[in-house]
Design a protein around this motif. Sequence first.
Motif, PDB file in Angstrom:
ATOM      1  N   PRO A   1      34.559  43.860  41.288  1.00 19.26           N
ATOM      2  CA  PRO A   1      33.853  42.966  40.358  1.00 19.26           C
ATOM      3  C   PRO A   1      32.339  43.089  40.531  1.00 19.26           C
ATOM      4  O   PRO A   1      31.850  43.306  41.642  1.00 19.26           O
ATOM      5  N   GLU A   2      31.627  42.958  39.443  1.00 19.51           N
ATOM      6  CA  GLU A   2      30.171  43.037  39.483  1.00 19.51           C
ATOM      7  C   GLU A   2      29.580  41.916  38.644  1.00 19.51           C
ATOM      8  O   GLU A   2      30.077  41.614  37.554  1.00 19.51           O
ATOM      9  N   GLN A   3      28.513  41.325  39.164  1.00 21.02           N
ATOM     10  CA  GLN A   3      27.879  40.191  38.502  1.00 21.02           C
ATOM     11  C   GLN A   3      27.471  40.524  37.072  1.00 21.02           C
ATOM     12  O   GLN A   3      27.599  39.707  36.159  1.00 21.02           O
TER      13      GLN A   3
ATOM     14  N   ASP B   1      30.515  40.329  34.923  1.00 21.73           N
ATOM     15  CA  ASP B   1      30.947  38.926  34.885  1.00 21.73           C
ATOM     16  C   ASP B   1      30.066  38.116  33.953  1.00 21.73           C
ATOM     17  O   ASP B   1      30.546  37.267  33.193  1.00 21.73           O
TER      18      ASP B   1
ATOM     19  N   HIS C   1      36.953  38.828  27.978  1.00 18.39           N
ATOM     20  CA  HIS C   1      37.027  39.868  29.001  1.00 18.39           C
ATOM     21  C   HIS C   1      36.303  41.128  28.569  1.00 18.39           C
ATOM     22  O   HIS C   1      36.064  41.377  27.381  1.00 18.39           O
TER      23      HIS C   1
ATOM     24  N   LYS D   1      37.741  44.584  33.844  1.00 18.15           N
ATOM     25  CA  LYS D   1      36.576  44.657  34.719  1.00 18.15           C
ATOM     26  C   LYS D   1      36.005  43.271  34.987  1.00 18.15           C
ATOM     27  O   LYS D   1      35.539  42.976  36.082  1.00 18.15           O
ATOM     28  N   ALA D   2      36.033  42.413  33.974  1.00 23.28           N
ATOM     29  CA  ALA D   2      35.524  41.039  34.122  1.00 23.28           C
ATOM     30  C   ALA D   2      36.302  40.136  33.186  1.00 23.28           C
ATOM     31  O   ALA D   2      36.598  40.516  32.052  1.00 23.28           O
TER      32      ALA D   2
ATOM     33  N   THR E   1      44.492  41.000  36.437  1.00 26.15           N
ATOM     34  CA  THR E   1      43.613  42.152  36.666  1.00 26.15           C
ATOM     35  C   THR E   1      43.965  43.321  35.753  1.00 26.15           C
ATOM     36  O   THR E   1      43.109  44.166  35.478  1.00 26.15           O
TER      37      THR E   1
ATOM     38  N   TYR F   1      37.273  42.269  48.426  1.00 25.08           N
ATOM     39  CA  TYR F   1      37.857  41.833  47.151  1.00 25.08           C
ATOM     40  C   TYR F   1      39.340  41.515  47.306  1.00 25.08           C
ATOM     41  O   TYR F   1      39.846  40.529  46.769  1.00 25.08           O
TER      42      TYR F   1
ATOM     43  N   SER G   1      40.905  37.956  46.548  1.00 23.46           N
ATOM     44  CA  SER G   1      41.972  37.823  45.556  1.00 23.46           C
ATOM     45  C   SER G   1      43.204  37.172  46.165  1.00 23.46           C
ATOM     46  O   SER G   1      43.843  36.316  45.548  1.00 23.46           O
TER      47      SER G   1
ATOM     48  N   GLU H   1      32.575  31.007  39.104  1.00 26.72           N
ATOM     49  CA  GLU H   1      32.380  32.392  38.686  1.00 26.72           C
ATOM     50  C   GLU H   1      32.964  32.663  37.305  1.00 26.72           C
ATOM     51  O   GLU H   1      32.557  33.597  36.632  1.00 26.72           O
ATOM     52  N   SER H   2      33.936  31.855  36.886  1.00 24.57           N
ATOM     53  CA  SER H   2      34.523  32.046  35.554  1.00 24.57           C
ATOM     54  C   SER H   2      33.846  31.172  34.509  1.00 24.57           C
ATOM     55  O   SER H   2      34.304  31.081  33.380  1.00 24.57           O
TER      56      SER H   2
END
Length: 665
Positions: free
Chosen positions: A29-31, A34, A50, A62-63, A70, A181, A185, A245-246
Motif C-alpha cells: 500500500p502507498e499513501q 490511498d 478503489h 492497489k487502494a 485485496t 503489511y 493485514s 486510513e479508509s
Amino acid sequence: MPDTKFPIPPNEKERLVALRRYNIIDTLPEQEFDDIARLVAYICDVPAAHVSFIDEKRQWFKATVGFDATEVERDTTFCQYTLMDTDMWVVPDATKEPKLIDNPNIYDGFKVRFYAGIPLTTHDGHNIGTICAIDHIVRDINDEQKNALRILARHVMSQLELRVRNTELDKQKEIAELAIYAKDSFLANMSHEIRTPLNAIIGFTELIGKTELDATQKEYIQNVQTAGESLMLIINDILDLSKIESGQLIIESQPFSLRSALKHTYELMKVKVSNAIEFNLFLDADLPDMVMGDRGRLNQILTNLTGNAIKFTQEGDITISVKKITENDNSYTLRFSVKDTGIGIAEDKLETIFDRFTQAEESTTRRFGGTGLGLNIVKQLVELQHGVINVKSTFGRGSEFYFILSYNKVFTQEKKVQKAEQSIKKLKHLSVLLFEDNILNQKLARSVIDEFGFDLDIANNGEEGIEMFLNKRYDLLLMDLQMPVKDGYQTTEYIRCELKSDIPIIAMTAHSLVGEQQKCFDIGMNGYVPKPFKQVELLGEINRVMNKKPAKQFKGIDLSYLLEMSCEDQNFVNEMITLFVNKVPNEIDLLENAMDNKDYDAVRKIAHNMKSSLPIFKLDDLLKDLTLLEKQAIDTNFTDEADEKMNKLRKGLTDTVVKLSSYKS
C-alpha cells in the motif's frame, strides 16, 4: 487464450505485457494511491472506491475505501467491462444492466447498485486497470464528477510512467515492507474475528458479576472484566487506524471537561491572533463542566472556524461563545458561536458556503489560501453528531458561524444502573424477536433480555425471522446485520417495504463499515447498538425507540425533527423557521427562472442547495420532486413531467411558507 467467462480485449497479450511493465501488481500500500481512492469517494460522495489493476484472472486492488478485499476473480468484477471501453462506464442501477444480470456482487458480495469506472490507459493505448466509485444505492454522478475521475485516472498513469523512467526497487526493503503489511493485514482481519467471542466474554462476565459471589470470585470476575475491556481497547485502536486510513470519520463518546476543552482551544488559537484583534472567549455561567462526547471533533470544528475568522479578520474582534440552550434528565443542548468583524460573506454566497470546493469569492484562494474544503468538513462533523450549523454575515462587516450540539450527561456507574432500572419500570412487558446466527450472542442476548423481564424469541437468519414475525405479534426487533440466507439489511427492507410494518427495529453489529449506521437509519431501522454492547446501552436504546414521541404538527407541517434535534428549544425553532421563510421564496423564483431558461447548471445547483432545507420540516414528497428536477438538470433534459413537478413544488413550498409565517412558539 483459453476459454474464459469474461470478455477479452483484442490486444490482451500486449495489454498484459504493458501491465507487467509497471511492476505494480502485489506491491505494498502507498499513501499516494490511498489518497486517490479517498479522493474518488469524496468527490463522488460514495462509501466505496478503489484503484485496481487487472491481470489474466483477477482484479487486484492497489487502494480501497469502504471494503477490505485485496483481490477478486476477474469474471466477478464490473471492471471487466470497463476494461473493454475507451472511456467511463457508468451504471446507475446494476440490477437493470443486462451485462451484470448474473453478477454475484449485486445481491451478495459487495452488494453493488451504483458503479462508475474509468480505465487506466497507458500512453500506447492499453487498459491495464481501473478507478471506480461504488455505492449500495441507485444513483448517478454529474459531469463535473466524471471529469474529476478522468483527471485522477490520467494522474495515476502519469505517476506510473514516472516510476518506470526513474526507479529500481530496493528488494530487501520490499521484503521488509511486505512482512509489515502481512502483519498489519493479519491484525486488522483478526480483530474483526475476535470481537464476536469477546462480546460474549464481556457480556457473560457482566451477568456473572451480578450474581451472589464471595470476595475471591468477585475479584476474579473483576480481573476478567478488566482484561476484556483492555483487549477491546486494543482491538478498537487497530480498527480505528484502519478506518482513518479508509477515510472514515469516527465520533467518540467519552466523558470530558467541556470548559477545559474550550479553554484549551482558545489558548491554542490565541497565539495566532495579531495585536490588532481582540480575541475573546465567553462561556455561559450555566455551562456544564463534564459531558459525554467527542472532545477531539469539537476541537477540530472550533479550530477550523476560529482559524477562518483569524484569516479573514484584519482588525476588530473575534469571539468564541458557548451557551446552554436546554437541559433535560439525560443531556445538555449547547449553542457554539464564532463571531468576527472580518471581510464577511456576500449574500448570494451564503447558500453555498458549506459546499465542497466553495469559497466566498473566486479570489479568496489567491488572497488567503485554502482548499475550500474546511467548512464542508466542519458541516459533516457537526451533522455526524446530530447537530446543525449555520452562518450569518454582512459583506464587509463580519460573520458569525454557529452550531447546535447535544451532549449526554456524565453519570457514575451507580447512576447508570439506577437509570437502567428506572427505564425497565417505564417500559411495558415487551415481546422481542432477535435476528442472530451466532450461538454465543444468542445465549448472551437471552440472558440479558430475561434480566430485563422481556420475552425473547430467536431467529437464526432473516427468512426464518420473517416467518416467525408473520405468525406472532412482537413489540421490538433486534437485528444483526451479518446473517446467512437473508441479512439484516434485506430483512429490514422486506419488513418495511413488503410487509408495510413500522415495528421498532434496532440494529446490532460487530462489523463497522463506512456509513453503516446511517445506512441502517436510511432503510428504516430506528436504533443502532454496536457490539460488544453493555446492558445499560442496549436498554437505553430500547427505551429510546419504544418511547419516541409522536410527530408534532403545526397546521399539517411535521415539526418533530426540528423540535427533537433542538430539545424543544423554541428560540432555536423560531430562528430556523424564520430562516426557511425568508430563504425559500427567493429560491423558488430562482429555480423556476433557471428552468424557463433551460439553465441546467443553475437548476442543478439551486435544487441541490434547497434539498438540505426540506428534510428539516419532513417535506418528503416535495423533496422527491426536487430530486427529480436535479436529476433531469444533471441529464440536461427537462421532460414534460418537470413542469408538473415545478408547479407542485412551488405550490407546496408556498403553502408551507404561509403556514410557518404564522407559527408562534
